[in-house]
Design an enzyme around this catalytic site. Structure first.
Site, short mmCIF file in Angstrom:
data_model
loop_
_atom_site.label_atom_id
_atom_site.label_comp_id
_atom_site.label_asym_id
_atom_site.label_seq_id
_atom_site.Cartn_x
_atom_site.Cartn_y
_atom_site.Cartn_z
N CYS A 1 7.76 -43.46 8.60
CA CYS A 1 6.87 -43.26 9.74
C CYS A 1 6.03 -42.00 9.58
O CYS A 1 5.18 -41.93 8.72
CB CYS A 1 7.69 -43.26 11.04
SG CYS A 1 6.68 -43.41 12.53
N HIS B 1 11.47 -48.12 10.66
CA HIS B 1 12.52 -47.10 10.63
C HIS B 1 13.86 -47.67 10.16
O HIS B 1 14.68 -48.06 10.98
CB HIS B 1 12.71 -46.54 12.05
CG HIS B 1 11.60 -45.64 12.47
ND1 HIS B 1 11.65 -44.28 12.31
CD2 HIS B 1 10.41 -45.91 13.03
CE1 HIS B 1 10.53 -43.73 12.77
NE2 HIS B 1 9.76 -44.70 13.21
N GLU C 1 16.33 -46.05 9.24
CA GLU C 1 17.44 -45.19 9.72
C GLU C 1 17.89 -45.59 11.12
O GLU C 1 18.95 -45.16 11.57
CB GLU C 1 17.04 -43.71 9.65
CG GLU C 1 16.21 -43.17 10.82
CD GLU C 1 14.74 -43.57 10.76
OE1 GLU C 1 14.39 -44.54 10.07
OE2 GLU C 1 13.93 -42.91 11.45
#
Lengths: 219, 81
Positions: free
Chosen positions: A83, A193, A195
């Site tokens: 990002c 994302h 994560e």
């Protein structure tokens, strides 16, 4: 050992750290640090580094830590930009292209399906071409742009690693590109994302596979 | 000298901000206004303009997606403050 960068205004470094810790050791690297000793893989996390002033990522690229990351990447170290991290890596010239405001001008936050475009990248090691990963996006400036001839080259060289699944391009990214690598293949940037997709409890653990692939390389 | 740098999205690159502004205009009675683009304005003090293109290309603008224009501002022409 993963190193997760933290700029003033980063906000996903804790999730990135936690994702890394599920597959190995990890520590935070403050933006003023230039010491990457012992670090085998770098994550440049999401957020709003330096308030996203001027352009997203424009100021973070000049931080001491980013200079160390550029040197690290130049030596072949693997770097994952997520990002805002993707925006920083583009601004730093470590990745081709740029991220423009979403074509709908809205901040987007939703789960999307990504298509694995190549199994030759170190980041998609062990995945199959055409496989689908469910990962969230949350961004305001995620429209991937590069001139047409650059896009042709990226595709021809296998640098387009992830695309938004058909019909799910959330931001107007050219050719549905969600993630690209540098020419050497050791730096990947993506808007979604991974994560935030590391545990089935929160909907998907597909993102963890990218971190695992990075560990396999570092080891 | 006082310098003004204008930064615009490159021609041909979709400019959703400009489009959004343009679409809002007819409702306000400005139906005859078109070709709207939204960019950035940076004002700064510099001893010479010699290195300003470098400054623009390294930081103020991203040459891949933006054009910039450097203007010297006459005394009394700058934005207050």
């Amino acid at each position: 050992m993963f190193g997760v960068l933290q700029f003033p205004g980063s906000c996903d470094e804790r999730d990135a750290l936690s994702a890394c810790e599920r597959v190995g050791d990890a520590r935070i690297v403050w933006h003023e640090d230039v010491d990457l000793d012992g670090i085998e893989a770098v994550v440049v996390p999401g957020g709003f580094s330096y308030g996203d002033y001027l352009r997203a990522g424009a100021i973070a690229r000049f931080s001491p830590a980013m200079e160390a990351v550029a040197e690290f990447a130049g030596k072949g170290g693997s770097v994952l930009g997520i990002c805002n991290g993707f925006q920083v890596l583009c601004e730093a010239g470590l990745l081709p292209g740029a991220l423009l405001p979403n074509n709908g001008l809205r901040f987007l936050c939703r789960q999307v399906d990504l298509e694995v475009v190549t199994d030759q990248s170190l980041f998609t090691r062990g995945m199959d071409i055409g496989e689908s990963l469910s990962v969230p996006v949350k961004h305001m400036s995620g429209r991937y742009f590069a001139p047409d001839d650059t896009l042709d080259e990226l595709e021809a060289r296998g640098q387009v690693v992830l695309r938004y699944a058909t019909g799910q391009n959330p931001n107007g990214s050219l050719r549905d590109i969600a993630g690209v690598t540098n020419e050497a293949g050791n730096v990947l940037g993506l808007m979604p994302h991974p994560e935030h997709a590391v545990d089935p409890l929160t909907g998907s653990a597909d993102g963890l596979r990218l971190f695992r692939a990075m560990v396999a390389v570092a080891a | 000298m006082r310098v003004r740098v204008l930064i615009r999205p490159k021609q041909g690159i979709l400019d959703p901000q400009g489009k959004a502004v343009e679409r809002a205009l007819p409702a306000l009675g400005f139906a005859d206004v078109s070709g709207v683009h939204v960019g950035r304005l940076v004002e700064l003090e510099a001893e010479s303009t010699e290195r300003l293109p470098e400054l623009c290309e390294k930081l103020l603008a991203n040459p891949l997606i933006e054009d910039y224009e450097i203007q010297e501002i006459e005394a009394g022409d700058s934005t207050p403050g």
